[in-house]
Design a protein around this motif. Structure first.
Motif, short mmCIF file in Angstrom:
data_model
loop_
_atom_site.label_atom_id
_atom_site.label_comp_id
_atom_site.label_asym_id
_atom_site.label_seq_id
_atom_site.Cartn_x
_atom_site.Cartn_y
_atom_site.Cartn_z
N GLU A 116 -1.02 -7.83 2.96
CA GLU A 116 -0.17 -6.77 2.44
C GLU A 116 -0.22 -5.56 3.35
O GLU A 116 0.69 -4.73 3.37
CB GLU A 116 -0.61 -6.39 1.02
CG GLU A 116 -0.27 -7.41 -0.04
CD GLU A 116 1.21 -7.56 -0.25
OE1 GLU A 116 1.91 -6.56 -0.48
OE2 GLU A 116 1.71 -8.71 -0.16
N THR A 117 -1.33 -5.44 4.11
CA THR A 117 -1.52 -4.30 5.02
C THR A 117 -1.02 -4.61 6.42
O THR A 117 -0.34 -3.80 7.05
CB THR A 117 -3.02 -3.92 5.08
OG1 THR A 117 -3.49 -3.66 3.76
CG2 THR A 117 -3.22 -2.69 5.95
N VAL A 118 -1.38 -5.80 6.92
CA VAL A 118 -0.95 -6.23 8.26
C VAL A 118 0.36 -7.00 8.10
O VAL A 118 0.35 -8.19 7.80
CB VAL A 118 -2.02 -7.10 8.93
CG1 VAL A 118 -1.57 -7.50 10.33
CG2 VAL A 118 -3.36 -6.38 8.97
N VAL A 119 1.45 -6.32 8.30
CA VAL A 119 2.77 -6.92 8.04
C VAL A 119 3.27 -7.67 9.27
O VAL A 119 3.37 -7.11 10.36
CB VAL A 119 3.79 -5.84 7.64
CG1 VAL A 119 5.16 -6.48 7.40
CG2 VAL A 119 3.32 -5.09 6.41
N ILE A 120 3.57 -8.93 9.09
CA ILE A 120 4.11 -9.77 10.16
C ILE A 120 5.62 -9.95 9.98
O ILE A 120 6.38 -9.84 10.94
CB ILE A 120 3.39 -11.13 10.20
CG1 ILE A 120 1.91 -10.91 10.56
CG2 ILE A 120 4.06 -12.08 11.19
CD1 ILE A 120 1.06 -12.14 10.50
N ASN A 121 6.05 -10.23 8.77
CA ASN A 121 7.46 -10.31 8.43
C ASN A 121 7.71 -9.60 7.12
O ASN A 121 6.81 -9.55 6.25
CB ASN A 121 7.92 -11.76 8.28
CG ASN A 121 8.38 -12.37 9.59
OD1 ASN A 121 8.61 -11.67 10.58
ND2 ASN A 121 8.54 -13.69 9.60
#
Length: 210
Positions: free
Chosen positions: A109-114
């Motif tokens: 939820e913190t490290v957004v990839i898409n």
């Protein structure tokens, strides 16, 4: 146990390979508000082909609630054992497993990839991996394993395990068909969730359980 660890390793390698592809291959701003998406051509075409079916978003959300109630049931059983003064080691392993799932959920939820392919609220929402898919697979997959230990009736055990598999299957297909995720989001949730379940089974097998 060794085979489960090997399977988990392969799935994790595939998961991180998928992450690498999403970050570095065919990244285009095809998402809402010009948000970038990896493997954009593939994801975009498949999303257009499937379309959006929000009724399945609601259905899979309710299946997620059923999964959470299952987790709370095991948590309550563990708490009851704690009150009695003796906790089965399987509940300790399960508790650690749930904690790991929560940590991974917060991480992605913190490290957004898409971001999602459509706006469900006024803001962009993290979409990879499909945390809903991952959580349901982890809870119902571990529950299916635990039923082998805690349910003495073979018939009831088969029914409960069958329902667990059905919930997982409908969640994966329904989440994809709903259109609230890119295909690679759901695939990522399946790869990561399955890997975690295999690791869980390996952990309980080490205790002579499975």
């Amino acid at each position: 146990m060794k085979r489960d660890v090997q399977r988990a390793f392969v799935l994790l390698v595939l998961f991180f390979l998928l992450v690498f592809l999403l970050v570095g291959v065919d990244v285009q701003p095809i998402g809402p508000q010009g948000s970038s998406v990896g493997l954009a051509t593939f994801n975009g075409l498949l999303h257009q082909f499937i379309g959006t079916h929000l009724a399945w978003y609601v259905i899979t959300d309710w299946l997620g609630v059923a999964a959470l109630l299952t987790a709370f049931g095991f948590a309550a059983a563990g708490l009851l054992q704690l009150i009695k003064g003796h906790v089965d080691v399987s509940f300790l392993i399960l508790g650690a497993f749930y904690l790991l799932v929560i940590v991974l959920y917060l991480l992605f939820e913190t490290v957004v990839i898409n971001y999602r392919p459509l706006l469900l609220t006024k803001q962009l929402e993290a979409s990879f991996p499909s945390s809903h898919t991952m959580i349901v697979l982890c809870i119902m997959g571990s529950a299916s394993i635990e039923y082998q230990h805690f349910v003495s009736s073979k018939r009831l055990r088969i029914v409960l395990q069958g329902l667990s598999i059905l919930v997982m299957l409908i969640t994966v297909l329904g989440r994809l068909y709903s259109g609230v995720h890119w295909f690679t989001d759901v695939l990522g949730g399946v790869l990561l969730g399955s890997a975690l379940v295999f690791l869980f089974r390996a952990a309980v097998a080490k205790r002579g359980r499975v």
